[in-house]
Design a protein around this motif. Structure first.
Motif, short mmCIF file in Angstrom:
data_model
loop_
_atom_site.label_atom_id
_atom_site.label_comp_id
_atom_site.label_asym_id
_atom_site.label_seq_id
_atom_site.Cartn_x
_atom_site.Cartn_y
_atom_site.Cartn_z
N ALA A 136 -7.27 0.09 -1.31
CA ALA A 136 -7.02 -1.35 -1.30
C ALA A 136 -6.98 -1.92 -2.70
CB ALA A 136 -8.10 -2.05 -0.46
N LEU A 137 -7.87 -1.44 -3.56
CA LEU A 137 -7.92 -1.94 -4.93
C LEU A 137 -6.69 -1.55 -5.73
CD1 LEU A 137 -11.65 -1.30 -5.85
CD2 LEU A 137 -10.57 -3.51 -5.46
N LEU A 138 -6.07 -0.44 -5.33
CA LEU A 138 -4.95 0.06 -6.10
C LEU A 138 -3.59 -0.29 -5.50
CD1 LEU A 138 -6.31 3.61 -7.02
CD2 LEU A 138 -6.13 1.60 -8.49
N LEU A 139 -3.57 -1.31 -4.60
CA LEU A 139 -2.30 -1.72 -4.01
C LEU A 139 -1.35 -2.23 -5.09
CD1 LEU A 139 -3.43 -3.64 -0.80
CD2 LEU A 139 -2.15 -1.49 -0.89
N SER A 140 -0.04 -2.01 -4.91
CA SER A 140 0.95 -2.58 -5.80
C SER A 140 0.93 -4.08 -5.66
CB SER A 140 2.33 -2.04 -5.47
OG SER A 140 2.35 -0.64 -5.54
N ALA A 141 1.55 -4.74 -6.64
CA ALA A 141 1.57 -6.20 -6.58
C ALA A 141 2.46 -6.63 -5.42
CB ALA A 141 2.10 -6.78 -7.87
N GLY A 142 1.86 -6.87 -4.29
CA GLY A 142 2.54 -7.36 -3.11
C GLY A 142 1.86 -8.66 -2.74
N VAL A 143 1.43 -8.74 -1.47
CA VAL A 143 0.77 -9.98 -1.03
C VAL A 143 -0.50 -10.23 -1.81
CG1 VAL A 143 -0.32 -11.13 0.92
CG2 VAL A 143 1.76 -9.79 1.28
N LEU A 144 -1.35 -9.20 -1.92
CA LEU A 144 -2.62 -9.40 -2.63
C LEU A 144 -2.38 -9.71 -4.09
CD1 LEU A 144 -4.89 -6.61 -1.10
CD2 LEU A 144 -4.87 -9.05 -0.57
N GLY A 145 -1.37 -9.03 -4.70
CA GLY A 145 -1.10 -9.26 -6.11
C GLY A 145 -0.64 -10.68 -6.36
N ILE A 146 0.25 -11.18 -5.52
CA ILE A 146 0.75 -12.54 -5.72
C ILE A 146 -0.36 -13.55 -5.51
CG2 ILE A 146 2.34 -14.28 -4.80
CD1 ILE A 146 4.27 -12.01 -4.16
N GLY A 177 10.19 -9.70 -11.05
CA GLY A 177 9.51 -10.20 -9.86
C GLY A 177 8.15 -9.56 -9.79
N PRO A 178 7.35 -9.88 -8.74
CA PRO A 178 7.59 -10.86 -7.69
C PRO A 178 7.84 -12.26 -8.27
CG PRO A 178 5.68 -9.50 -7.23
CD PRO A 178 6.06 -9.24 -8.64
N PRO A 179 8.30 -13.20 -7.41
CA PRO A 179 8.71 -14.51 -7.92
C PRO A 179 7.68 -15.20 -8.80
CG PRO A 179 9.37 -14.26 -5.64
CD PRO A 179 8.53 -13.06 -5.95
N ALA A 180 6.40 -15.10 -8.43
CA ALA A 180 5.38 -15.81 -9.20
C ALA A 180 5.18 -15.21 -10.58
CB ALA A 180 4.05 -15.80 -8.43
N MET A 181 5.68 -13.98 -10.78
CA MET A 181 5.47 -13.29 -12.05
C MET A 181 6.74 -13.15 -12.88
SD MET A 181 3.04 -10.15 -10.85
CE MET A 181 1.64 -10.38 -9.76
N ALA A 182 7.88 -13.49 -12.33
CA ALA A 182 9.15 -13.28 -13.01
C ALA A 182 9.16 -13.91 -14.39
CB ALA A 182 10.29 -13.84 -12.17
N GLY A 183 9.62 -13.14 -15.38
CA GLY A 183 9.68 -13.61 -16.75
C GLY A 183 8.46 -13.29 -17.58
N SER A 184 7.38 -12.88 -16.93
CA SER A 184 6.17 -12.53 -17.67
C SER A 184 6.37 -11.23 -18.42
CB SER A 184 4.98 -12.40 -16.71
OG SER A 184 4.75 -13.60 -16.02
N GLN A 185 5.68 -11.08 -19.55
CA GLN A 185 5.80 -9.88 -20.36
C GLN A 185 4.45 -9.22 -20.55
OE1 GLN A 185 7.75 -10.82 -24.07
NE2 GLN A 185 9.77 -10.80 -23.13
N GLY A 186 4.50 -7.90 -20.72
CA GLY A 186 3.27 -7.16 -20.94
C GLY A 186 3.55 -5.76 -21.42
N ILE A 187 2.51 -4.95 -21.44
CA ILE A 187 2.59 -3.57 -21.91
C ILE A 187 2.27 -2.63 -20.75
CG2 ILE A 187 1.62 -1.85 -23.50
CD1 ILE A 187 3.19 -3.96 -24.92
N VAL A 188 3.06 -1.57 -20.60
CA VAL A 188 2.78 -0.57 -19.59
C VAL A 188 1.50 0.18 -19.98
CG1 VAL A 188 3.60 1.54 -18.45
CG2 VAL A 188 5.22 -0.29 -19.04
N VAL A 189 0.52 0.16 -19.07
CA VAL A 189 -0.74 0.88 -19.31
C VAL A 189 -0.62 2.31 -18.80
CG1 VAL A 189 -3.21 0.96 -18.81
CG2 VAL A 189 -2.07 -1.24 -19.18
N GLY A 190 0.01 2.46 -17.63
CA GLY A 190 0.18 3.79 -17.08
C GLY A 190 0.71 3.72 -15.68
N PRO A 191 1.12 4.85 -15.09
CA PRO A 191 1.57 4.86 -13.71
C PRO A 191 0.43 4.54 -12.76
CG PRO A 191 2.28 6.82 -14.89
CD PRO A 191 1.26 6.15 -15.73
#
Length: 450
Positions: free
Chosen positions: A6-16, A68-82
């Motif tokens: 659960a903690l490692l879910l991709s940014a979907g419902v919980l992420g948004i 995306g997701p829509p709430a995050m579109a345009g945000s920038q960051g650094i890839v930490v890892g897979p």
């Protein structure tokens, strides 16, 4: 296991939801695992003849923009890892970390999908190795030292430090400021054009592969390279939890004169065999440092015998001066053989007689002591016609400590007829590979050794 998933879910419902509820983007409680590459269709990210083209996706340390997701579109960051599944952990500029599915990520200023042709990287590194305007005509020794020092911070007790991170590239960071790393900024700068040519290759991998190429190029053993080291996005390096020196904790790298008595009067600081008093404490310090990394006595001697074979010390950097061996850009067992066979004398900066016999390059900086293969005319002048060579006190400990000396004597035997030793070649390759893989999380096995 259910809670971890659960903690490692991709940014979907919980992420948004988390994104919307944390406008300050607080750091989440999960941290992504840090393997170095995402592998598509079950194939490796290595380049090899006879295999189909494969695609390497986003590389840790790469800067990206979200679609995306829509709430995050345009945000920038650094890839930490897979992350788990087809997702990557992205650390945003405010410090928060989210797992984002691949289709929501696009590259920003770097190539988003490419393969690293490690054979091409090797060729480019080999082409820059020799330079008549640099020390003894080769950058190889400096690159070997860079990989060694970037890896030698590992602690098996805390699983921190090691060959991942490349924190030394941050000029104001703790690793860059470590006196033991003096002069290595030039090696980092020298490799930058190669890094620019292969932007998806981490600095950490570049430094290690450069050392492997240097060793092989100068006649040493071939070492299998495994990519996958991850660069740290900031200058924070391993904790300075080494021995206390002058009232302050020191770095994790070994110190060439730790535990020795102070002073330069030979009558007061040497025993009857010419050894600096306190050398036993220095021997223990060396064991403490290398045992912390997971090495044993034989591996210590292998690393020192094969590692200090190359290049020379510079008084403006380390304070010590001169080459260990006569041919400092060629693999051999000369270090071990000369240490055992030649007489050695302690010298300091005040030993100006070195200048008068043409050995001024062996006179260390003020405050430093080392051993040389020379003796003043008043003491018989032994070694005056020999090539200028020196040993650190930390080197001489291999001769003085009975357990170390046993292995040193084995390596000193030329059992090849060409100034080499089979056991040394084998042991150094294994120990150096082990050293340069310390602290790694996931390395990708490549189908080639050299």
């Amino acid at each position: 296991m259910a809670r971890r998933s659960a903690l490692l879910l991709s940014a979907g419902v919980l992420g948004i939801v988390s994104w919307l509820l944390t406008s300050s983007f607080q750091l989440q409680t999960f941290v992504a695992p840090r393997p170095s590459t995402i592998l598509r269709r079950g194939q490796t990210a290595c380049h090899a003849i006879g295999t189909k083209t494969r695609e390497l996706l986003f590389q840790p340390g790469q800067r990206v923009t979200l679609k995306g997701p829509p709430a995050m579109a345009g945000s920038q960051g650094i890839v930490v890892g897979p992350a788990l599944g087809n997702a990557f952990a992205i650390q945003f500029d405010n410090g928060s970390i989210f797992h984002i599915e691949t289709h929501n990520i696009e590259g920003a200023g770097t190539q988003a999908a490419a393969q690293i042709d490690f054979n091409a990287v090797r060729a480019d590194l080999k082409n820059l190795m020799d330079d008549p305007n640099w020390d003894d005509g080769s950058y190889g020794p400096l690159l070997i030292r860079l990989a060694w020092h970037s890896s030698g911070t590992y602690s098996k007790y805390t699983n921190t430090g090691g060959s991942e991170g490349a924190a030394m590239r941050f000029v104001h960071g703790a690793e860059a400021k470590d006196p033991e790393n003096a002069g290595l900024a030039h090696a980092i700068k020298y490799l930058q054009p190669i890094k620019d040519k292969y932007p998806l290759m981490s600095y950490s991998d570049m430094w290690i592969l450069a050392a492997y190429v240097a060793i092989e190029h100068m006649g040493g053993p071939s070492i299998e390279f495994k990519p996958g080291r991850v660069d740290t996005p900031n200058e924070k390096g391993p904790e300075w939890d080494g021995p206390v020196i002058d009232g302050k904790a020191s770095s994790r790298l070994p110190h060439a004169e730790y535990g020795l008595v102070e002073g330069f009067d030979r009558d007061k600081v040497l025993d009857s065999e010419g050894r600096i008093l306190g050398w036993e404490r220095l021997a223990q310090h060396m064991r403490d440092v290398f045992y912390r990394m997971g090495f044993n006595d034989r591996e210590i001697v292998a690393l020192m015998t094969g590692g200090h074979l190359w290049g020379r010390c510079h008084p403006e950097h380390s304070g010590y001066a001169g080459p260990w061996v006569e041919e400092m850009t060629k693999w051999s067992n000369e270090y071990a053989a000369d240490m055992i066979e030649d007489p050695w004398r302690m010298v300091s900066h005040s030993d100006t007689w070195l200048d008068t016999i043409g050995a001024e390059e062996l006179r260390p900086a003020p405050g430093k002591r080392q051993y040389v293969n020379k003796f003043p005319p008043a003491e018989g002048g032994s070694g005056l016609d020999d090539p200028n060579q020196m040993m650190l006190v930390a080197d001489m400990v291999l001769l003085w400590d009975p357990a170390f000396r046993q292995t040193l004597e084995e390596y000193a035997v030329d059992d090849t007829g060409s100034d080499d030793n089979h056991a040394l070649r084998r042991d150094f390759a294994a120990a150096y590979k082990k050293l340069t893989e310390l602290g790694t999380r996931t390395l990708t096995a490549c189908p080639f050794a050299h």
